[in-house]
Design a protein around this motif. Structure first.
Motif, PDB file in Angstrom:
ATOM      1  N   SER A 284      36.411  31.760  49.503  1.00  0.00           N
ATOM      2  CA  SER A 284      36.744  32.660  50.598  1.00  0.00           C
ATOM      3  C   SER A 284      35.877  32.468  51.831  1.00  0.00           C
ATOM      4  O   SER A 284      34.803  31.856  51.790  1.00  0.00           O
ATOM      5  CB  SER A 284      36.635  34.111  50.118  1.00  0.00           C
TER       6      SER A 284
ATOM      7  N   HIS B 145      31.839  32.431  48.348  1.00  0.00           N
ATOM      8  CA  HIS B 145      32.133  32.835  49.726  1.00  0.00           C
ATOM      9  C   HIS B 145      31.349  31.974  50.710  1.00  0.00           C
ATOM     10  O   HIS B 145      30.197  31.608  50.460  1.00  0.00           O
ATOM     11  CB  HIS B 145      31.767  34.305  49.903  1.00  0.00           C
TER      12      HIS B 145
ATOM     13  N   GLY C 129      38.460  44.055  54.651  1.00  0.00           N
ATOM     14  CA  GLY C 129      39.508  43.299  53.983  1.00  0.00           C
ATOM     15  C   GLY C 129      39.157  42.913  52.564  1.00  0.00           C
ATOM     16  O   GLY C 129      39.965  43.079  51.639  1.00  0.00           O
ATOM     17  N   SER C 130      37.966  42.401  52.355  1.00  0.00           N
ATOM     18  CA  SER C 130      37.573  41.945  51.015  1.00  0.00           C
ATOM     19  C   SER C 130      37.452  43.118  50.048  1.00  0.00           C
ATOM     20  O   SER C 130      37.762  42.999  48.857  1.00  0.00           O
ATOM     21  CB  SER C 130      36.262  41.160  51.069  1.00  0.00           C
TER      22      SER C 130
ATOM     23  N   HIS D 293      35.701  34.745  56.050  1.00  0.00           N
ATOM     24  CA  HIS D 293      36.365  35.796  56.832  1.00  0.00           C
ATOM     25  C   HIS D 293      36.813  35.221  58.167  1.00  0.00           C
ATOM     26  O   HIS D 293      36.185  34.340  58.736  1.00  0.00           O
ATOM     27  CB  HIS D 293      35.487  37.041  56.993  1.00  0.00           C
TER      28      HIS D 293
ATOM     29  N   ASP E 221      31.220  39.272  52.515  1.00  0.00           N
ATOM     30  CA  ASP E 221      32.273  39.657  51.585  1.00  0.00           C
ATOM     31  C   ASP E 221      31.986  39.365  50.115  1.00  0.00           C
ATOM     32  O   ASP E 221      32.675  39.910  49.245  1.00  0.00           O
ATOM     33  CB  ASP E 221      33.574  38.966  51.981  1.00  0.00           C
TER      34      ASP E 221
ATOM     35  N   HIS F  47      40.980  32.654  50.092  1.00  0.00           N
ATOM     36  CA  HIS F  47      41.118  33.909  50.826  1.00  0.00           C
ATOM     37  C   HIS F  47      40.481  33.803  52.202  1.00  0.00           C
ATOM     38  O   HIS F  47      39.344  33.301  52.322  1.00  0.00           O
ATOM     39  CB  HIS F  47      40.414  35.056  50.086  1.00  0.00           C
TER      40      HIS F  47
ATOM     41  N   TYR G  84      39.532  36.618  54.884  1.00  0.00           N
ATOM     42  CA  TYR G  84      39.501  38.070  54.964  1.00  0.00           C
ATOM     43  C   TYR G  84      39.575  38.593  56.393  1.00  0.00           C
ATOM     44  O   TYR G  84      38.961  38.046  57.315  1.00  0.00           O
ATOM     45  CB  TYR G  84      38.232  38.616  54.315  1.00  0.00           C
TER      46      TYR G  84
ATOM     47  N   SER H 272      44.661  40.027  55.850  1.00  0.00           N
ATOM     48  CA  SER H 272      43.984  38.940  55.149  1.00  0.00           C
ATOM     49  C   SER H 272      45.042  37.931  54.722  1.00  0.00           C
ATOM     50  O   SER H 272      46.241  38.235  54.692  1.00  0.00           O
ATOM     51  CB  SER H 272      43.222  39.471  53.940  1.00  0.00           C
TER      52      SER H 272
ATOM     53  N   GLU I 275      35.926  41.800  58.147  1.00  0.00           N
ATOM     54  CA  GLU I 275      34.558  41.736  57.596  1.00  0.00           C
ATOM     55  C   GLU I 275      33.578  42.405  58.540  1.00  0.00           C
ATOM     56  O   GLU I 275      32.672  43.128  58.106  1.00  0.00           O
ATOM     57  CB  GLU I 275      34.161  40.271  57.355  1.00  0.00           C
TER      58      GLU I 275
ATOM     59  N   HIS J 247      46.574  45.510  55.567  1.00  0.00           N
ATOM     60  CA  HIS J 247      45.573  46.567  55.547  1.00  0.00           C
ATOM     61  C   HIS J 247      46.043  47.710  56.451  1.00  0.00           C
ATOM     62  O   HIS J 247      47.139  47.654  57.005  1.00  0.00           O
ATOM     63  CB  HIS J 247      44.219  46.028  56.019  1.00  0.00           C
TER      64      HIS J 247
END
Length: 368
Positions: free
Chosen positions: A177, A258, A238-239, A179, A309, A227, A229, A158, A232, A152
């Motif tokens: 996912s 998530h 990130g997501s 975070h 996310d 994932h 992330y 991530s 967040e 990023h």
């Protein structure tokens, strides 16, 4: 007035950390509700929002997602979700292998980082450390899995682990996912933020599911991605980056499940299902999976704008759902502070969420 060398050192460190933080961006474009127009605000304004508990989404780098023509309302990719469960035997064998051992083994060093703030060296280092844990599981299993960092504009990356599909629909992707970042509500770039529940608990919930799937030789028809992330707490940074990149690439994402906070509860033990910025079909399936393969019933509740996310996938036009530790959003008052420690978590409670992650991977990943 006398000032000790220790105090001077702390002050200098604080100033340096603040300067490093402010180097990222002086102005950000944020939204605080669905109907509100985005507005440019300063870092100080964002601090006020955070300290007063106002959720927000930072859309500076993903403005395409928020253009009217980009609001697909679930139409980016539509593929069949199972309406009945067909892999009960495999799921039960896999969930029997789940333990709470990894939770403590990973969370103890993970929460030892002073914080995991996305726009800091701690954020970068904690992400690299976590990627090492994910990669070690893959190396031990010799599975057909790739692990990569998704970069990023800020130091924290991530992490994406991809189990390649083996069927004709291998180009379809299922996403589980959590975070990885944490934040101190008062001094984000400098304050202590253990982040055990928010979201260390979600991080290890899906990591333990990932470990067991690798152990079982998981070879789904569809590809399944895990994932973790970055950013967040900075406004779903990130997501949103990932969801937009998948949308642009026309990636066939079947659904996202998530996990943001799975370790703290009070009252009745349930799996909370977020009702807003999710889709009814994925919620229905998640409810069925939870009430079939875990000890808990489910209860829907509204999480609010900028909650977590899952909303990034929903905004990009993909199916999404979110499983939460309870049906009471503000039950854990330790979050975003030094009090969010491993000792406050209930590992047995978290284990039921790992069961849900395993069940989602099997039932959606193997669906034809």
């Amino acid at each position: 007035m006398r000032i000790s060398f220790v105090a001077l050192g702390l002050f200098a460190g604080s100033v340096l950390a603040e300067r490093q933080h402010l180097l990222y961006e002086s102005q950000r474009l944020i939204k605080v509700s669905e109907g509100a127009k985005p507005r440019w605000v300063s870092i100080d304004d964002i601090l006020v929002l955070r300290r007063t508990g106002v959720k927000f989404v930072d859309i500076t780098d993903v403005q395409e997602l928020y253009e009217p023509k980009s609001d697909f309302s679930g139409a980016s990719y539509i593929s069949k979700l199972p309406d009945s469960l067909a892999h009960g035997s495999e799921v039960k064998k896999a969930t029997a292998d789940l333990t709470t051992q990894l939770y403590g083994d990973v969370l103890t060093p993970f929460t030892a980082f002073h914080n995991r703030y996305y726009d800091s060296e701690n954020g970068r280092k904690s992400s690299e450390w976590l990627q090492g844990q994910v990669s070690a599981l893959v190396e031990a299993s010799k599975a057909n899995v790739t692990v990569r960092a998704f970069p990023h504009r800020f130091p924290q990356s991530s992490i994406i682990a991809r189990v390649e599909g083996t069927g004709a629909n291998a180009d379809e992707t299922v996403v589980l996912s959590a975070h990885q970042d944490s934040v101190n509500q008062w001094i984000p770039w400098f304050g202590r933020a253990n982040g055990a529940d928010d979201d260390g608990s979600g991080t290890v919930t899906i990591l333990e599911a990932f470990r067991v799937l690798l152990k079982r030789g998981f070879a789904p028809s569809r590809s399944v991605e895990f994932h973790w992330y970055a950013g967040e707490e900075g406004g779903l940074l990130g997501s949103q980056d990932i969801a937009l990149s998948y949308q642009k690439a026309k990636r066939k994402v079947v659904a996202n499940l998530h996990f943001d906070m799975t370790g703290f509860w009070r009252g009745s033990e349930v799996i909370g299902l977020v009702s807003d910025r999710t889709d009814a079909e994925t919620r229905k399936l998640t409810k069925l999976l939870a009430e079939t393969y875990t000890k808990f019933k489910t209860q829907e509740f509204a999480c609010g704008y900028g909650c977590s996310d899952h909303a990034s996938w929903n905004k990009a036009g993909y199916r999404s759902a979110m499983a939460f530790e309870s049906a009471e959003l503000e039950a854990n008052t330790n979050v975003h502070s030094p009090r969010d420690t491993v000792e406050t978590l209930d590992f047995d409670h978290m284990l039921e969420f790992s069961k849900l992650a395993v069940a989602f991977a099997y039932e959606v990943g193997y669906a034809k």
